[in-house]
Design a protein around this motif. Sequence first.
Motif, PDB file in Angstrom:
ATOM      1  N   SER A  73       0.813  -1.220   0.000  1.00  0.00           N
ATOM      2  CA  SER A  73       0.000   0.000   0.000  1.00  0.00           C
ATOM      3  C   SER A  73       0.842   1.265   0.000  1.00  0.00           C
ATOM      4  O   SER A  73       0.323   2.360   0.235  1.00  0.00           O
ATOM      5  CB  SER A  73      -0.953   0.002   1.203  1.00  0.00           C
ATOM      6  N   VAL A  75       3.770   3.485  -2.222  1.00  0.00           N
ATOM      7  CA  VAL A  75       4.432   3.634  -3.506  1.00  0.00           C
ATOM      8  C   VAL A  75       5.924   3.334  -3.369  1.00  0.00           C
ATOM      9  O   VAL A  75       6.543   3.653  -2.362  1.00  0.00           O
ATOM     10  CB  VAL A  75       4.213   5.062  -4.067  1.00  0.00           C
ATOM     11  N   ASP A  92       6.869   3.920  -8.831  1.00  0.00           N
ATOM     12  CA  ASP A  92       5.778   3.130  -9.402  1.00  0.00           C
ATOM     13  C   ASP A  92       4.809   4.028 -10.163  1.00  0.00           C
ATOM     14  O   ASP A  92       4.444   5.103  -9.680  1.00  0.00           O
ATOM     15  CB  ASP A  92       4.983   2.426  -8.289  1.00  0.00           C
ATOM     16  N   ILE A  94       1.139   4.369 -10.996  1.00  0.00           N
ATOM     17  CA  ILE A  94      -0.076   3.820 -10.395  1.00  0.00           C
ATOM     18  C   ILE A  94      -1.282   4.288 -11.205  1.00  0.00           C
ATOM     19  O   ILE A  94      -1.563   5.485 -11.291  1.00  0.00           O
ATOM     20  CB  ILE A  94      -0.222   4.279  -8.931  1.00  0.00           C
ATOM     21  N   ARG A 148      -6.668   2.082  -6.899  1.00  0.00           N
ATOM     22  CA  ARG A 148      -6.337   1.400  -8.146  1.00  0.00           C
ATOM     23  C   ARG A 148      -7.573   0.698  -8.704  1.00  0.00           C
ATOM     24  O   ARG A 148      -8.537   0.436  -7.968  1.00  0.00           O
ATOM     25  CB  ARG A 148      -5.214   0.402  -7.888  1.00  0.00           C
ATOM     26  N   LYS A 154      -3.031   2.944  -2.570  1.00  0.00           N
ATOM     27  CA  LYS A 154      -1.606   3.254  -2.423  1.00  0.00           C
ATOM     28  C   LYS A 154      -1.454   4.646  -1.819  1.00  0.00           C
ATOM     29  O   LYS A 154      -2.103   5.600  -2.252  1.00  0.00           O
ATOM     30  CB  LYS A 154      -0.907   3.249  -3.786  1.00  0.00           C
TER      31      LYS A 154
END
Length: 561
Positions: A73, A75, A92, A94, A148, A154
Amino acid sequence: MAQVGQIIDGKYEILKEVGKGGMSRVYLAMDQRLNKQWAVKEIQKRGRDENNEYVIQSAIAEANLIKSLDHPSIVRITDIIENDDVIYIVEDYIEGETLASILKREGEQPQERVIEWAIQLCEALQYLHSRTPAIIYRDMKPGNVMLRPEGTIKIIDFGIAREYKAENLEDTTCLGTRGYAAPEQFGGKGQTDARTDIYCLGATLYHLLTGKNPAQPPYEMYPIRYWNPELSAGLEAIILRCTQNNPRDRYNSCEELLYALQHYEEYSVEYRAMQMKKIKRFAFTAGLSVVFIILGIVSMIIRTSLNNQDYDQNIIKAENATDTKEALEYYKTAVDIKPNEPRTYFDIVDALKTDAAFTMEEDKYLKELVNNNLEGLRNREEYASLAFEIGKLYWYYYDYGKSEGTDNSATRMKSAIQWFDDAVSYGNENDEFYQMAKVYSEIGKFNRDITLNIQEASDKGKYASYWNNIKELVNYMNSGTDNNEFVQLEVCRLVYSSIETYARKLRADGVSQDDMISEFNLVTNMLNSMQTTSDTTEAIKRELMSRTSEVQSAINNAFRE
């Protein structure tokens, strides 16, 4: 400003701009080497601009802080590239949208949906607080949480996170988002700690459930059922406790809050009882208060005694259960009674090994119990030994990705690494498992990283140390320290597979033919002399013995001129 098609650091190709702020832009980029998409944050350097310099330093500090973290959860940041006029932070990419965007479009969110998000956020904060030193996030709000497409969340912005310093009386800077930030974040009221994040999370949940932004009029968080009477009274009690002005009146830890969120319906009755106690406390005289103190002590003694009896009864029932599933249910009840008792978790690990197959369902069961109580367990002396045993459970028995004719060893090793690392971090050199935990961890990291190292041509020099760790693991097994036949067979399999796969690489890193043959003979003799007691282990033994000539050939071929 980066351009579409530009290559950053020789590998990140800019595909498009996906966002921008006052001093930064964010691009979608493709890693040409790994064929993977990343988000690249670009921050321009401006000479003699103190505000820009602060942003640059904060961004670098944030990146270095997040690079050390590994949680689903949170980044991930993988690269920091600093040039003369710009800094790039690779993290990342996302897909999804922030909870703030969802609130703006849809308004207040369904209660059950918010609780799912709350549990994920609470687990992420619990992970941050369990670091050494603890990391205090300090900026939980809907705009810093991405949802997401598959429903997971996240946390995306660590710009004002800090490491907790036990010796500090209060924070040196006042940072946070008004409306969501706890009172102590604005100076003069003590140092921010885990309870600060609990306040911010409570304010965030308030906004999600009511659609009322605490940073806007009426600038006050009323009980959530003031806005919607159909919301849970138990959830209302939890949020009220999270958002108390005095940190001492909040939940003391995310572990405690997580339990409350998972049992929120129980808290409505508990909350009314708590309010009634407050009324009674003001009504009685000082003399009667003394009586209640005495009664409270007696009640506590009685309750402790009953809890111990209940705990012992569930342990006995688990030990006498007719199958593993039944035993695990009794162990779970025992954990609910004594969540920080290591003995229960050792018993659970033993139960999960019973059929030599640690399933995904059992993995979820174990993680839920351990992670929910991780903070308390890590304060126990036995935790390092427990982490070592959990690591071996994943290393030898985890069956995720396993099928007929397919070896899932890479998955098993990767899943075990974090536990062996904990065994090292929370243990000491005098522990009998300490050195082996380091060996397991190093072997696991080699197998986790070697494919990428080969692709990047950076694997040279890594095989010799890997071989030495393999030898140390074999010696550990050959010494009779662990007589589990399944474990010994898996070690034999690891040695055979390592020789078959890396014999030439081992030779190139200086491992001699005699050394390889000696280890091969040692493992083969161990295999031949092993007495198996089940159909499963007998099948593994036969399969390994059928490979001996192939392993021998791999050694001969590697040293053939």
